[in-house]
Design a protein around this motif. Structure first.
Motif, PDB file in Angstrom:
ATOM      1  N   SER A 131       0.765  -1.171  -0.051  1.00 55.14           N
ATOM      2  CA  SER A 131       0.047   0.019   0.245  1.00 55.14           C
ATOM      3  C   SER A 131       0.981   1.254   0.120  1.00 55.14           C
ATOM      4  CB  SER A 131      -0.806   0.066   1.405  1.00 55.14           C
ATOM      5  OG  SER A 131      -0.172   0.064   2.467  1.00 55.14           O
ATOM      6  N   LYS A 132       2.055   1.150   0.448  1.00 51.83           N
ATOM      7  CA  LYS A 132       3.003   2.363   0.580  1.00 51.83           C
ATOM      8  C   LYS A 132       3.270   2.949  -0.908  1.00 51.83           C
ATOM      9  CE  LYS A 132       7.676   0.809   1.365  1.00 51.83           C
ATOM     10  NZ  LYS A 132       8.664   0.534   2.226  1.00 51.83           N
ATOM     11  N   TYR A 133       3.280   1.918  -1.740  1.00 54.37           N
ATOM     12  CA  TYR A 133       3.260   2.509  -3.190  1.00 54.37           C
ATOM     13  C   TYR A 133       2.215   2.764  -3.881  1.00 54.37           C
ATOM     14  CZ  TYR A 133       7.900   0.331  -2.428  1.00 54.37           C
ATOM     15  OH  TYR A 133       9.444  -0.001  -2.200  1.00 54.37           O
ATOM     16  N   GLU A 134       0.977   2.835  -3.212  1.00 56.84           N
ATOM     17  CA  GLU A 134      -0.211   3.144  -4.010  1.00 56.84           C
ATOM     18  C   GLU A 134      -0.102   4.718  -4.765  1.00 56.84           C
ATOM     19  OE1 GLU A 134      -4.855   3.778  -3.206  1.00 56.84           O
ATOM     20  OE2 GLU A 134      -3.643   2.732  -1.799  1.00 56.84           O
ATOM     21  N   PRO A 135       0.503   5.755  -4.220  1.00 58.51           N
ATOM     22  CA  PRO A 135       0.691   6.693  -4.839  1.00 58.51           C
ATOM     23  C   PRO A 135       1.264   6.833  -6.301  1.00 58.51           C
ATOM     24  CG  PRO A 135       1.254   7.219  -2.597  1.00 58.51           C
ATOM     25  CD  PRO A 135       1.212   5.731  -2.861  1.00 58.51           C
ATOM     26  N   PHE A 136       2.059   5.821  -6.411  1.00 61.77           N
ATOM     27  CA  PHE A 136       2.784   5.756  -7.759  1.00 61.77           C
ATOM     28  C   PHE A 136       1.865   5.255  -8.660  1.00 61.77           C
ATOM     29  CE2 PHE A 136       6.625   5.359  -4.868  1.00 61.77           C
ATOM     30  CZ  PHE A 136       7.374   6.439  -5.602  1.00 61.77           C
ATOM     31  N   LEU A 137       0.609   4.682  -8.456  1.00 64.21           N
ATOM     32  CA  LEU A 137      -0.016   4.106  -9.075  1.00 64.21           C
ATOM     33  C   LEU A 137      -1.017   5.162 -10.025  1.00 64.21           C
ATOM     34  CD1 LEU A 137      -1.859   1.746 -10.148  1.00 64.21           C
ATOM     35  CD2 LEU A 137      -3.553   2.288  -8.353  1.00 64.21           C
ATOM     36  N   TYR A 138      -1.286   6.545  -9.412  1.00 64.91           N
ATOM     37  CA  TYR A 138      -1.760   7.577 -10.249  1.00 64.91           C
ATOM     38  C   TYR A 138      -0.970   8.274 -11.051  1.00 64.91           C
ATOM     39  CZ  TYR A 138      -4.602   5.874  -6.329  1.00 64.91           C
ATOM     40  OH  TYR A 138      -5.574   5.083  -5.656  1.00 64.91           O
ATOM     41  N   THR A 139       0.533   8.305 -10.964  1.00 63.79           N
ATOM     42  CA  THR A 139       1.297   8.888 -11.638  1.00 63.79           C
ATOM     43  C   THR A 139       2.278   7.974 -12.622  1.00 63.79           C
ATOM     44  OG1 THR A 139       3.113   8.561  -9.894  1.00 63.79           O
ATOM     45  CG2 THR A 139       1.709  10.455  -9.817  1.00 63.79           C
ATOM     46  N   THR A 140       2.226   6.686 -12.391  1.00 65.11           N
ATOM     47  CA  THR A 140       3.180   5.807 -13.346  1.00 65.11           C
ATOM     48  C   THR A 140       2.813   6.049 -14.753  1.00 65.11           C
ATOM     49  OG1 THR A 140       3.573   3.690 -13.505  1.00 65.11           O
ATOM     50  CG2 THR A 140       1.455   3.849 -13.314  1.00 65.11           C
ATOM     51  N   ASN A 141       3.760   5.713 -15.575  1.00 64.15           N
ATOM     52  CA  ASN A 141       3.660   5.656 -17.071  1.00 64.15           C
ATOM     53  C   ASN A 141       3.673   4.361 -17.219  1.00 64.15           C
ATOM     54  OD1 ASN A 141       4.285   8.475 -17.407  1.00 64.15           O
ATOM     55  ND2 ASN A 141       6.292   8.293 -17.122  1.00 64.15           N
ATOM     56  N   ALA A 142       3.417   3.338 -16.550  1.00 61.01           N
ATOM     57  CA  ALA A 142       3.049   2.050 -17.168  1.00 61.01           C
ATOM     58  C   ALA A 142       1.956   2.017 -17.997  1.00 61.01           C
ATOM     59  CB  ALA A 142       3.146   1.012 -15.828  1.00 61.01           C
ATOM     60  N   SER A 143       1.918   0.995 -18.981  1.00 63.38           N
ATOM     61  CA  SER A 143       0.757   0.839 -19.776  1.00 63.38           C
ATOM     62  C   SER A 143      -0.267  -0.067 -18.866  1.00 63.38           C
ATOM     63  CB  SER A 143       1.162   0.157 -21.213  1.00 63.38           C
ATOM     64  OG  SER A 143       2.189   0.825 -21.813  1.00 63.38           O
ATOM     65  N   ALA A 144       0.424  -1.108 -18.123  1.00 65.67           N
ATOM     66  CA  ALA A 144      -0.648  -1.770 -17.322  1.00 65.67           C
ATOM     67  C   ALA A 144      -0.109  -1.686 -15.868  1.00 65.67           C
ATOM     68  CB  ALA A 144      -0.992  -3.168 -18.276  1.00 65.67           C
ATOM     69  N   VAL A 145      -0.785  -2.163 -14.938  1.00 61.04           N
ATOM     70  CA  VAL A 145      -0.420  -2.459 -13.525  1.00 61.04           C
ATOM     71  C   VAL A 145      -1.330  -3.554 -12.934  1.00 61.04           C
ATOM     72  CG1 VAL A 145      -0.107  -1.447 -11.418  1.00 61.04           C
ATOM     73  CG2 VAL A 145       0.075  -0.269 -13.189  1.00 61.04           C
ATOM     74  N   ILE A 146      -0.730  -4.685 -12.580  1.00 59.73           N
ATOM     75  CA  ILE A 146      -1.509  -5.614 -11.877  1.00 59.73           C
ATOM     76  C   ILE A 146      -1.854  -5.146 -10.427  1.00 59.73           C
ATOM     77  CG2 ILE A 146      -1.351  -8.283 -10.839  1.00 59.73           C
ATOM     78  CD1 ILE A 146       0.595  -8.407 -12.996  1.00 59.73           C
ATOM     79  N   VAL A 147      -3.152  -5.130  -9.831  1.00 56.58           N
ATOM     80  CA  VAL A 147      -3.616  -4.650  -8.758  1.00 56.58           C
ATOM     81  C   VAL A 147      -4.443  -5.862  -7.885  1.00 56.58           C
ATOM     82  CG1 VAL A 147      -3.217  -2.352  -9.249  1.00 56.58           C
ATOM     83  CG2 VAL A 147      -5.369  -3.585  -9.596  1.00 56.58           C
ATOM     84  N   SER A 148      -4.758  -5.636  -6.619  1.00 53.51           N
ATOM     85  CA  SER A 148      -5.517  -6.431  -5.968  1.00 53.51           C
ATOM     86  C   SER A 148      -7.320  -6.315  -6.308  1.00 53.51           C
ATOM     87  CB  SER A 148      -5.500  -6.287  -4.360  1.00 53.51           C
ATOM     88  OG  SER A 148      -6.539  -6.938  -3.695  1.00 53.51           O
ATOM     89  N   ASN A 149      -7.881  -7.316  -6.292  1.00 54.41           N
ATOM     90  CA  ASN A 149      -9.306  -7.036  -6.482  1.00 54.41           C
ATOM     91  C   ASN A 149     -10.052  -6.261  -5.443  1.00 54.41           C
ATOM     92  OD1 ASN A 149      -9.420  -9.002  -8.708  1.00 54.41           O
ATOM     93  ND2 ASN A 149      -9.570 -10.682  -7.379  1.00 54.41           N
ATOM     94  N   LYS A 150      -9.398  -5.883  -4.436  1.00 55.86           N
ATOM     95  CA  LYS A 150      -9.820  -5.285  -3.233  1.00 55.86           C
ATOM     96  C   LYS A 150      -9.552  -3.683  -3.196  1.00 55.86           C
ATOM     97  CE  LYS A 150      -9.724  -9.317  -0.184  1.00 55.86           C
ATOM     98  NZ  LYS A 150      -9.229  -9.958   1.079  1.00 55.86           N
TER      99      LYS A 150
END
Length: 342
Positions: free
Chosen positions: A44-63
């Motif tokens: 969860s401490k890396y969640e802020p990067f989810l909103y700024t990443t340049n990745a084309s796709a990200v694997i995340v939890s169902n929850k």
């Protein structure tokens, strides 16, 4: 190699949010990923990067509940870390599987057999009367002695040495520089103070689905076999002595040394820099903390031990708490003794 998000989701049995046809050609950390990369989010401490990443796709939890819009396509799975590990395994397998054929010069002795789909790297050596399965990858400068047996889909990386009569199962990985089957440390003291070598005539047996780390050494048995059971994972720079038996699905971390004829149970966890004396038994599901010295058998399944000599983990923590207070306790004792003298 490039894959669509849909293909990756199908492999992981995940669900997609976003463009299912976007292409992915590499894997990367979420904070470093660029266009064309696939990342994952499990901490969860890396969640802020989810909103700024340049990745084309990200694997995340169902929850995971999104707090902001996300530009990357999301692949939702039950366990992102495990799913990403599955992808890494497939990626690594694809890289290894691309190695096929025979590079020259290399050597294979008389009466030796090797299955279809194999790879033999330059300067590899296979002795006489060896039996090697299908889809085996033997990288450059590997030495395989006489009468060695290797199962299907096993990979042996550069510089590995397998002494004569070693047996390796299917789906194993042996990393660079590992040595299996060298002499056990057997020396008989003589009346004049010298030592006479005790011949080591046994072998090493690896069952299926085993990983052996780089520069790890596993000695042959004096008689019989040194055995690593199915599914065990052994780190780099581990020493396993003659006639040791390691149970199934046990993990052993780097710089651990296990002395001769000791038996390690199933599903044990042996942390880094652990020393284990010879001729003892470690029960199933035992955990041994880092830098511990194990000097006697562990009889109860599920035991956790720590320290040198190792004993119960919680008792060890309490003892260490007292140990840290010793200077203060000594000062108090000296004060009391001075009071008594006065």
């Amino acid at each position: 190699m490039e894959f669509t998000v849909q293909q990756i989701a199908d492999l992981l049995q995940g669900t997609i949010e976003g463009d299912n046809l976007v292409g992915v050609r590499t894997l990367a950390k979420i904070e470093e990923a660029q266009e064309g990369a696939l990342a994952f989010l499990s901490n969860s401490k890396y969640e802020p990067f989810l909103y700024t990443t340049n990745a084309s796709a990200v694997i995340v939890s169902n929850k995971l509940e999104l707090k902001k819009p996300v530009s990357a396509a999301l692949i939702r799975v039950e366990d992102p870390y495990t799913s990403f590990s599955v992808l890494l395994q497939h990626y690594q397998h694809a890289l290894i599987a691309s190695k096929t054929g025979v590079e020259e010069p290399c050597f294979m002795g008389s009466s030796s057999q090797i299955g279809k789909g194999h790879y033999r790297g330059a300067f590899s050596y296979i002795g006489n009367h060896c039996k090697i399965g299908q889809n085996v990858r033997i990288f450059p400068q590997v030495y395989i002695g006489d009468n060695v047996e290797i199962g299907d889909n096993t990979t042996i990386f550069a510089g590995v040495k397998l002494y004569a009569n070693t047996k390796v199962g299917s789906n194993c990985t042996i990393h660079a520089g590992a040595v299996l089957g060298s002499d056990g440390f057997g020396w008989a003291p003589q009346p004049d103070g010298s030592y006479k070598a005790v011949p080591q005539i046994g072998n090493v047996v690896l069952e299926d689905d085993i990983s052996i780390g780089a520069n790890t050494t596993i000695d042959c048995a004096t008689m019989g076999s040194t055995i690593i059971r199915r599914g065990s994972k052994i780190d780099n720079l581990v020493q396993i002595a003659h006639n040791v038996e390691v149970g199934s699905d046990t993990v052993i971390a780097s710089q651990t040394g296990i002395s001769g004829s000791t038996k390690i149970g199933n599903q044990c966890v042996i942390a880094g820099q652990v020393g284990i004396v010879g001729h003892i038994t470690i029960a199933d599901k035992t955990t041994v903390g880092a830098q511990s010295g194990v000097s006697k058998s562990v009889k109860a399944s599920g035991t956790i031990i720590q320290g040198s000599p190792a004993f119960d983990y919680k008792q060890n923590l309490r003892a260490m708490t007292v140990f840290r207070k010793l200077p203060e306790l000594q000062r108090d004792l000296e004060f009391i003794k001075q009071k008594q003298r006065d």
